[in-house]
Write a protein that holds these residues in place. Structure first.
Motif, PDB file in Angstrom:
ATOM      1  N   LYS A 116      30.345  43.848  54.329  1.00 22.93           N
ATOM      2  CA  LYS A 116      31.462  44.540  53.680  1.00 22.93           C
ATOM      3  C   LYS A 116      32.719  43.679  53.670  1.00 22.93           C
ATOM      4  O   LYS A 116      33.509  43.708  52.726  1.00 22.93           O
ATOM      5  N   ALA A 117      32.874  42.882  54.749  1.00 21.59           N
ATOM      6  CA  ALA A 117      34.061  42.026  54.832  1.00 21.59           C
ATOM      7  C   ALA A 117      34.081  40.988  53.724  1.00 21.59           C
ATOM      8  O   ALA A 117      35.148  40.525  53.314  1.00 21.59           O
ATOM      9  N   LEU A 118      32.915  40.601  53.237  1.00 26.08           N
ATOM     10  CA  LEU A 118      32.860  39.643  52.134  1.00 26.08           C
ATOM     11  C   LEU A 118      33.554  40.199  50.892  1.00 26.08           C
ATOM     12  O   LEU A 118      34.160  39.451  50.113  1.00 26.08           O
ATOM     13  N   LEU A 119      33.461  41.513  50.693  1.00 29.23           N
ATOM     14  CA  LEU A 119      34.107  42.127  49.527  1.00 29.23           C
ATOM     15  C   LEU A 119      35.609  42.256  49.730  1.00 29.23           C
ATOM     16  O   LEU A 119      36.393  42.096  48.792  1.00 29.23           O
ATOM     17  N   VAL A 120      36.014  42.522  50.978  1.00 32.47           N
ATOM     18  CA  VAL A 120      37.431  42.750  51.264  1.00 32.47           C
ATOM     19  C   VAL A 120      38.196  41.434  51.358  1.00 32.47           C
ATOM     20  O   VAL A 120      39.337  41.313  50.886  1.00 32.47           O
ATOM     21  N   SER A 121      37.563  40.411  51.979  1.00 33.86           N
ATOM     22  CA  SER A 121      38.260  39.134  52.212  1.00 33.86           C
ATOM     23  C   SER A 121      37.427  37.975  51.670  1.00 33.86           C
ATOM     24  O   SER A 121      36.821  37.209  52.445  1.00 33.86           O
ATOM     25  N   PRO A 122      37.322  37.827  50.369  1.00 37.16           N
ATOM     26  CA  PRO A 122      36.506  36.744  49.810  1.00 37.16           C
ATOM     27  C   PRO A 122      36.993  35.363  50.206  1.00 37.16           C
ATOM     28  O   PRO A 122      36.210  34.403  50.199  1.00 37.16           O
ATOM     29  N   GLU A 123      38.280  35.237  50.557  1.00 34.64           N
ATOM     30  CA  GLU A 123      38.792  33.917  50.949  1.00 34.64           C
ATOM     31  C   GLU A 123      38.216  33.450  52.293  1.00 34.64           C
ATOM     32  O   GLU A 123      38.304  32.271  52.638  1.00 34.64           O
ATOM     33  N   GLN A 124      37.625  34.371  53.075  1.00 37.67           N
ATOM     34  CA  GLN A 124      37.027  34.008  54.363  1.00 37.67           C
ATOM     35  C   GLN A 124      35.500  33.963  54.295  1.00 37.67           C
ATOM     36  O   GLN A 124      34.815  34.124  55.304  1.00 37.67           O
TER      37      GLN A 124
END
Length: 319
Positions: A116-124
């Motif tokens: 899910k974090a990939l969707l929220v923080s694509p820069e990371q």
């Protein structure tokens, strides 16, 4: 080293065959003795001869009945032993599977959160993917350990040189210990006897113990592994100079999935115990007086011969 069933059955039959032969010899001897008696004496001894023959036939029938009962009892005992072992195996697997599922829940939740974090923080993305990769590697290690713990050991027992086997385990462990800045110190008797072992399994157990030593918190020096002959067996000791084990944790160290390490899977020592028990040996762990931990293995020189007629009959796991 299991004695063949046919050879053991012959050993079971021999006492009964001996008794039966004894009865036959008694009958023949009695008949010959009566045949050499004077006519009057022989006639008077006729009832005695009849009684001896009846008793001999009854004894022979009793021996045959006893042999039949013994063979049936052996068969039923083997079947019951097989059922008991299958029940124990299923219960152990069920308990371990439940613990495995419990231990896998947190890593799976972490994977879901990172996805899910990939969707929220694509820069990371790069950091999150690296963390996902670490979680997947940890899951794979745990599942591999579980399979190793439950896998049937089919390797053949064979006479093995302990020194060569230990040297092989040391060779495999050296790169891992070198990364920790540690060495390996050998203390092996030069005249060790050959031992009946599943060489691959014991090598894996020793490798596991050496890696545990590297993860003990020891920062310098060497992990020591020693071997010497003891009465009817081989004693192997692996010593580290790490932080030791809390007294309350010692009884649980060989329990599957119990670990004192942040990144441990709790299966290494359980696998070691399973391997040693398969060799009819003993393994225990204790804190050393000078700091660190000592793991001791005692392995018999020869595997006990289990009578073939007592070897449990395989049970169909689908029933």
């Amino acid at each position: 080293m299991i004695r063949s069933t046919s050879a053991t059955i012959r050993l079971l039959i021999l006492p009964y065959a001996g008794l039966l032969l004894l009865y036959v010899l008694v009958v023949i001897g009695t008949g010959l003795w009566l045949g050499h008696q004077p006519p009057g004496t022989a006639a008077a001894a006729g009832p005695l001869l009849s009684l001896v023959m009846v008793l001999a036939l009854a004894g022979g029938a009793g021996i045959l009945i006893g042999l039949t009962i013994a063979l049936v009892a052996v068969g039923e005992s083997r079947r019951a032993e097989g059922h008991i072992q299958e029940i124990y195996r299923r219960a152990s697997l069920t308990e371990m599977a439940a613990e495995l599922v419990h231990d896998l829940r947190n890593p799976l939740m972490a994977l879901r959160a990172n996805a899910k974090a990939l969707l929220v923080s694509p820069e990371q993305t790069a950091e999150i993917i690296a963390e996902i990769d670490r979680d997947i590697v940890a899951l794979n290690r745990k599942l591999t350990g579980f399979l190793d713990l439950t896998r049937k050991q089919d390797e053949i027992f064979a006479p093995t040189e302990p020194g060569t086997l230990i040297a092989d385990a040391v060779r495999l462990a050296e790169p891992i210990l070198r990364k920790q800045g540690l060495g390996i110190l050998l203390d092996i008797e030069s005249t060790l006897p050959t031992v009946d072992l599943q060489a691959g399994a014991i090598r894996d157990a020793l490798l596991n113990l050496l890696i545990n030593g590297a993860q003990s918190g020891q920062r310098s020096g060497s992990i020591q592994i020693g071997a010497r002959a003891v009465r009817h067996g081989l004693r192997i000791e692996v010593d580290d100079r790490g932080s030791g084990i809390a007294a309350g944790d010692l009884p649980r160290l060989f329990t599957p999935f119990f670990t004192t390490k942040a990144d441990g899977n709790g299966l290494g020592l359980a696998i070691v115990r399973r391997i040693v028990q398969a060799h009819h040996g003993r393994v225990w762990l204790e804190n050393r007086a000078g700091g660190g931990v000592r793991v001791t293995l005692i392995l018999p020189l020869e595997q006990p011969e289990i009578p073939g007629w007592w070897k449990p009959r395989p049970i169909d796991s689908r029933t």
